[in-house]
Design a protein around this motif. Structure first.
Motif, PDB file in Angstrom:
ATOM      1  N   GLU A 164       0.725  -1.356   0.037  1.00 40.75           N
ATOM      2  CA  GLU A 164      -0.087  -0.100  -0.219  1.00 40.75           C
ATOM      3  C   GLU A 164       0.991   1.109  -0.119  1.00 40.75           C
ATOM      4  OE1 GLU A 164      -3.418   0.950   0.353  1.00 40.75           O
ATOM      5  OE2 GLU A 164      -3.593  -1.128  -0.464  1.00 40.75           O
ATOM      6  N   PRO A 165       0.445   2.248  -0.939  1.00 44.32           N
ATOM      7  CA  PRO A 165       1.338   3.447  -0.681  1.00 44.32           C
ATOM      8  C   PRO A 165       0.968   4.195   0.681  1.00 44.32           C
ATOM      9  CG  PRO A 165      -0.738   3.598  -2.186  1.00 44.32           C
ATOM     10  CD  PRO A 165      -0.372   2.270  -1.668  1.00 44.32           C
ATOM     11  N   LYS A 166       2.142   4.797   1.053  1.00 46.45           N
ATOM     12  CA  LYS A 166       2.151   5.394   2.676  1.00 46.45           C
ATOM     13  C   LYS A 166       1.274   6.732   2.347  1.00 46.45           C
ATOM     14  CE  LYS A 166       4.641   2.509   4.938  1.00 46.45           C
ATOM     15  NZ  LYS A 166       4.014   1.642   5.859  1.00 46.45           N
ATOM     16  N   LEU A 167       0.755   7.006   3.327  1.00 43.63           N
ATOM     17  CA  LEU A 167       0.018   8.580   3.454  1.00 43.63           C
ATOM     18  C   LEU A 167       1.239   9.416   3.850  1.00 43.63           C
ATOM     19  CD1 LEU A 167      -3.121   7.620   5.232  1.00 43.63           C
ATOM     20  CD2 LEU A 167      -2.777   7.882   2.922  1.00 43.63           C
ATOM     21  N   GLU A 168       1.640  10.002   2.952  1.00 41.18           N
ATOM     22  CA  GLU A 168       2.748  11.149   2.995  1.00 41.18           C
ATOM     23  C   GLU A 168       2.020  12.581   3.663  1.00 41.18           C
ATOM     24  OE1 GLU A 168       5.878  10.626   2.945  1.00 41.18           O
ATOM     25  OE2 GLU A 168       5.666   8.518   2.393  1.00 41.18           O
ATOM     26  N   VAL A 169       1.785  12.491   5.015  1.00 37.84           N
ATOM     27  CA  VAL A 169       1.177  13.773   5.722  1.00 37.84           C
ATOM     28  C   VAL A 169       2.246  14.502   6.342  1.00 37.84           C
ATOM     29  CG1 VAL A 169      -0.514  14.648   7.076  1.00 37.84           C
ATOM     30  CG2 VAL A 169      -1.159  12.756   5.635  1.00 37.84           C
ATOM     31  N   PRO A 170       2.630  15.531   6.354  1.00 37.18           N
ATOM     32  CA  PRO A 170       3.663  16.409   6.783  1.00 37.18           C
ATOM     33  C   PRO A 170       3.374  16.435   8.466  1.00 37.18           C
ATOM     34  CG  PRO A 170       3.049  17.559   5.012  1.00 37.18           C
ATOM     35  CD  PRO A 170       2.000  16.667   5.268  1.00 37.18           C
ATOM     36  N   ALA A 171       4.213  16.306   9.226  1.00 32.06           N
ATOM     37  CA  ALA A 171       4.125  16.164  10.839  1.00 32.06           C
ATOM     38  C   ALA A 171       3.422  17.288  11.062  1.00 32.06           C
ATOM     39  CB  ALA A 171       5.451  15.929  11.462  1.00 32.06           C
ATOM     40  N   GLU A 172       3.698  18.606  10.536  1.00 29.60           N
ATOM     41  CA  GLU A 172       3.013  19.734  11.027  1.00 29.60           C
ATOM     42  C   GLU A 172       1.561  19.868  10.738  1.00 29.60           C
ATOM     43  OE1 GLU A 172       5.495  19.745   8.560  1.00 29.60           O
ATOM     44  OE2 GLU A 172       7.110  20.397   9.913  1.00 29.60           O
ATOM     45  N   LEU A 173       1.271  19.181   9.615  1.00 31.53           N
ATOM     46  CA  LEU A 173      -0.503  19.136   9.323  1.00 31.53           C
ATOM     47  C   LEU A 173      -0.978  17.973  10.366  1.00 31.53           C
ATOM     48  CD1 LEU A 173      -2.722  19.922   7.414  1.00 31.53           C
ATOM     49  CD2 LEU A 173      -1.926  18.083   5.955  1.00 31.53           C
ATOM     50  N   ARG A 174      -0.440  17.125  10.844  1.00 33.25           N
ATOM     51  CA  ARG A 174      -0.645  16.083  11.706  1.00 33.25           C
ATOM     52  C   ARG A 174      -1.027  16.699  12.974  1.00 33.25           C
ATOM     53  NH1 ARG A 174      -0.748  10.554  10.079  1.00 33.25           N
ATOM     54  NH2 ARG A 174       0.584  10.240   8.203  1.00 33.25           N
ATOM     55  N   ASP A 175      -0.114  17.535  13.421  1.00 36.80           N
ATOM     56  CA  ASP A 175      -0.023  18.251  14.635  1.00 36.80           C
ATOM     57  C   ASP A 175      -0.965  19.299  14.494  1.00 36.80           C
ATOM     58  OD1 ASP A 175       2.213  16.946  15.668  1.00 36.80           O
ATOM     59  OD2 ASP A 175       3.641  18.637  15.030  1.00 36.80           O
ATOM     60  N   LEU A 176      -1.257  19.971  13.441  1.00 32.25           N
ATOM     61  CA  LEU A 176      -2.317  21.030  13.543  1.00 32.25           C
ATOM     62  C   LEU A 176      -3.765  20.200  13.572  1.00 32.25           C
ATOM     63  CD1 LEU A 176      -3.580  23.844  12.850  1.00 32.25           C
ATOM     64  CD2 LEU A 176      -3.316  23.261  10.597  1.00 32.25           C
ATOM     65  N   ALA A 177      -4.024  19.033  13.054  1.00 31.21           N
ATOM     66  CA  ALA A 177      -5.013  18.130  12.927  1.00 31.21           C
ATOM     67  C   ALA A 177      -5.399  18.009  14.528  1.00 31.21           C
ATOM     68  CB  ALA A 177      -4.981  17.127  12.135  1.00 31.21           C
ATOM     69  N   GLU A 178      -4.254  17.316  15.189  1.00 31.41           N
ATOM     70  CA  GLU A 178      -4.370  17.063  16.343  1.00 31.41           C
ATOM     71  C   GLU A 178      -4.987  18.120  17.349  1.00 31.41           C
ATOM     72  OE1 GLU A 178      -4.016  13.898  19.278  1.00 31.41           O
ATOM     73  OE2 GLU A 178      -2.838  13.589  17.344  1.00 31.41           O
ATOM     74  N   LYS A 179      -4.514  19.335  17.162  1.00 29.64           N
ATOM     75  CA  LYS A 179      -4.709  20.563  17.986  1.00 29.64           C
ATOM     76  C   LYS A 179      -6.163  20.971  17.734  1.00 29.64           C
ATOM     77  CE  LYS A 179      -0.003  22.147  18.504  1.00 29.64           C
ATOM     78  NZ  LYS A 179       0.904  23.373  18.079  1.00 29.64           N
ATOM     79  N   THR A 180      -6.496  20.837  16.565  1.00 29.81           N
ATOM     80  CA  THR A 180      -7.841  21.134  16.109  1.00 29.81           C
ATOM     81  C   THR A 180      -9.013  20.259  16.531  1.00 29.81           C
ATOM     82  OG1 THR A 180      -7.011  21.906  14.020  1.00 29.81           O
ATOM     83  CG2 THR A 180      -9.600  21.498  14.225  1.00 29.81           C
ATOM     84  N   ILE A 181      -8.699  18.983  16.603  1.00 28.63           N
ATOM     85  CA  ILE A 181      -9.444  17.856  17.493  1.00 28.63           C
ATOM     86  C   ILE A 181      -9.440  18.056  19.156  1.00 28.63           C
ATOM     87  CG2 ILE A 181      -9.877  15.412  18.164  1.00 28.63           C
ATOM     88  CD1 ILE A 181      -8.101  14.906  15.311  1.00 28.63           C
ATOM     89  N   ASP A 182      -8.278  18.544  19.593  1.00 26.73           N
ATOM     90  CA  ASP A 182      -8.442  18.800  20.961  1.00 26.73           C
ATOM     91  C   ASP A 182      -9.180  20.127  21.281  1.00 26.73           C
ATOM     92  OD1 ASP A 182      -6.614  16.806  21.419  1.00 26.73           O
ATOM     93  OD2 ASP A 182      -5.100  18.288  21.642  1.00 26.73           O
ATOM     94  N   GLN A 183      -9.186  21.311  20.328  1.00 20.68           N
ATOM     95  CA  GLN A 183     -10.109  22.421  20.818  1.00 20.68           C
ATOM     96  C   GLN A 183     -11.525  22.113  20.443  1.00 20.68           C
ATOM     97  OE1 GLN A 183      -8.390  25.097  17.634  1.00 20.68           O
ATOM     98  NE2 GLN A 183      -6.909  25.808  19.145  1.00 20.68           N
ATOM     99  N   ALA A 184     -11.890  21.371  19.403  1.00 21.63           N
ATOM    100  CA  ALA A 184     -13.269  21.023  19.121  1.00 21.63           C
ATOM    101  C   ALA A 184     -13.816  20.096  20.470  1.00 21.63           C
ATOM    102  CB  ALA A 184     -13.471  20.119  17.902  1.00 21.63           C
ATOM    103  N   GLU A 185     -12.889  19.133  21.032  1.00 22.94           N
ATOM    104  CA  GLU A 185     -13.351  18.409  21.995  1.00 22.94           C
ATOM    105  C   GLU A 185     -13.654  19.291  23.176  1.00 22.94           C
ATOM    106  OE1 GLU A 185     -12.222  13.935  24.009  1.00 22.94           O
ATOM    107  OE2 GLU A 185     -10.592  15.448  23.280  1.00 22.94           O
TER     108      GLU A 185
END
Length: 117
Positions: free
Chosen positions: A3-24
């Motif tokens: 399977e091709p790897k999901l090449e998501v930059p660490a900065e984008l993953r961090d931003l997504a994580e922070k957004t999830i935390d804020q929404a929660e």
């Protein structure tokens, strides 16, 4: 064939994580306010309303946890597995919630039919 790897930059993953935390946190404040509001109202449906609110809160917590897992998926197969597990658990929980609420509604209906002397 892998399977091709999901090449998501660490900065984008961090931003997504922070957004999830804020929404929660925002939903947490909403549920705190909603629980306080329901607690102040005395009516025959109050217990069922509390239970429905608790189920909704449980579902939202599961959705946030699901989002966190997806943020860290490394390939499409892992993301699909995470999604499949989430849907399976949500269907199971929904069935259980419906059984509990239906039982409580039936019990409340029987209680209102009892003569009060």
């Amino acid at each position: 064939m892998s399977e091709p790897k999901l090449e998501v930059p660490a900065e984008l993953r961090d931003l997504a994580e922070k957004t999830i935390d804020q929404a929660e946190r925002a939903f947490g404040m909403f549920f705190d306010a909603a629980n306080k509001s329901v607690a102040t109202i005395s009516s025959p449906g109050t217990e069922i309303s509390k239970q429905a609110l608790a189920f909704t809160e449980q579902n939202m917590r599961a959705a946030f946890e699901h989002a966190r897992k997806l943020v860290h998926a490394t390939d499409l197969q892992q993301a699909m597995q995470i999604q499949s597990e989430f849907l399976r658990s949500q269907f199971t929980n929904a069935g259980e919630h419906m059984r509990q609420i239906s039982g409580d509604v039936m019990s409340a209906a029987k209680d209102t039919m009892k003569p009060k002397f």
